[in-house]
Design an enzyme around this catalytic site. Structure first.
Site, PDB file in Angstrom:
ATOM      1  N   HIS A   1     -57.679-102.258  29.290  1.00 12.53           N
ATOM      2  CA  HIS A   1     -57.827-103.141  30.265  1.00 12.53           C
ATOM      3  C   HIS A   1     -57.326-104.637  29.378  1.00 12.53           C
ATOM      4  CE1 HIS A   1     -61.931-103.364  27.925  1.00 12.53           C
ATOM      5  NE2 HIS A   1     -61.196-104.507  27.410  1.00 12.53           N
TER       6      HIS A   1
HETATM    7  P1  TYD Z   1     -66.292-100.345  28.056  1.00 11.21           P
HETATM    8  O1  TYD Z   1     -65.981-101.490  28.774  1.00 11.21           O
HETATM    9  O2  TYD Z   1     -66.008 -99.074  28.801  1.00 11.21           O
HETATM   10  O3  TYD Z   1     -66.013-100.162  26.555  1.00 11.21           O
HETATM   11  P2  TYD Z   1     -64.285 -99.976  26.043  1.00 11.21           P
HETATM   12  O4  TYD Z   1     -63.505-101.378  26.490  1.00 11.21           O
HETATM   13  O5  TYD Z   1     -64.587 -99.453  24.636  1.00 11.21           O
HETATM   14  O6  TYD Z   1     -63.597 -98.989  26.827  1.00 11.21           O
HETATM   15  O7  TYD Z   1     -67.855-100.457  27.929  1.00 11.21           O
HETATM   16  C1  TYD Z   1     -68.678 -99.463  27.818  1.00 11.21           C
HETATM   17  C2  TYD Z   1     -70.090 -99.801  28.337  1.00 11.21           C
HETATM   18  O8  TYD Z   1     -70.683-100.952  27.713  1.00 11.21           O
HETATM   19  C3  TYD Z   1     -69.941-100.346  29.705  1.00 11.21           C
HETATM   20  O9  TYD Z   1     -70.970 -99.812  30.670  1.00 11.21           O
HETATM   21  C4  TYD Z   1     -70.033-101.730  29.595  1.00 11.21           C
HETATM   22  C5  TYD Z   1     -71.122-102.016  28.356  1.00 11.21           C
HETATM   23  N1  TYD Z   1     -70.840-103.134  27.717  1.00 11.21           N
HETATM   24  C6  TYD Z   1     -71.771-103.921  27.637  1.00 11.21           C
HETATM   25  O10 TYD Z   1     -72.942-103.921  28.037  1.00 11.21           O
HETATM   26  N2  TYD Z   1     -71.572-105.172  26.638  1.00 11.21           N
HETATM   27  C7  TYD Z   1     -70.186-105.300  25.868  1.00 11.21           C
HETATM   28  O11 TYD Z   1     -70.263-106.381  25.520  1.00 11.21           O
HETATM   29  C8  TYD Z   1     -69.328-104.348  26.157  1.00 11.21           C
HETATM   30  C9  TYD Z   1     -68.111-104.466  25.295  1.00 11.21           C
HETATM   31  C10 TYD Z   1     -69.566-103.477  26.959  1.00 11.21           C
END
Ligand code: TYD
Length: 142
Positions: free
Chosen positions: A50
């Site tokens: 992303h």
């Molecule tokens: P995700 O965005 O999929 O992680 P990455 O960018 O590493 O692929 O995040 C995984 C899960 O964690 C998703 O349910 C969103 C949650 N999350 C939070 O609650 N707070 C945060 O600061 C972040 C980065 C993710």
């Protein structure tokens, strides 16, 4: 400017071991509002995938290694993070993906804002469209 922007953090070592301090507006160009860390990722996992409209982040690989793909719409670069004294800046409108996690990888992210789902661009096509719109606007005002 290159899509890979790294900062060498100050390592304070003595016979007790090592310490690295990271201060907002000193070691990185924003105040830190949120900290999260990623560990236990399988080598074949791909994370990120992303870009953000506004969020600024610094990634520091505290242990092990992983690979970043960084793409600002112009430049697309793969870059390995494997040092706990190197910070990689992830600026807004930079598509980023992480993969090739070593089993011991602990990846720390320092972020400029609280978690906001509406700040995410999840579709690469949309990201490219937005970066091209931005460069066309900059050309028009130049
Ligand atoms: P995700 O965005 O999929 O992680 P990455 O960018 O590493 O692929 O995040 C995984 C899960 O964690 C998703 O349910 C969103 C949650 N999350 C939070 O609650 N707070 C945060 O600061 C972040 C980065 C993710």
């Amino acid at each position: 400017m290159s899509v890979i922007r790294e900062t060498q953090l100050n390592l304070r070592s003595d016979d007790r071991g090592s310490l690295v301090a990271v201060e907002g507006m000193v070691d990185l160009p924003f105040e830190i509002k949120r900290v999260y860390y990623i560990f236990g990722s399988k080598p074949a996992s791909r994370r990120g995938c992303h870009a953000h409209y506004h969020l600024r982040q610094m990634a520091i690989c505290l242990a092990g290694s992983c690979r970043f793909l960084m793409d600002d719409g112009d430049e697309r670069v793969e870059h390995v993070l494997d040092r706990s004294t190197t910070g990689l800046l992830i600026e807004p409108m930079v598509w980023h993906e992480m993969d090739s996690f070593s089993p011991d990888c602990v990846l720390l992210l320092l972020a400029s804002a609280r978690y906001d789902r509406s700040d995410y661009i999840h579709h690469y096509d949309q990201f490219i469209e937005l970066t091209h719109m931005k460069s066309r606007t900059l050309e028009l005002v130049a």
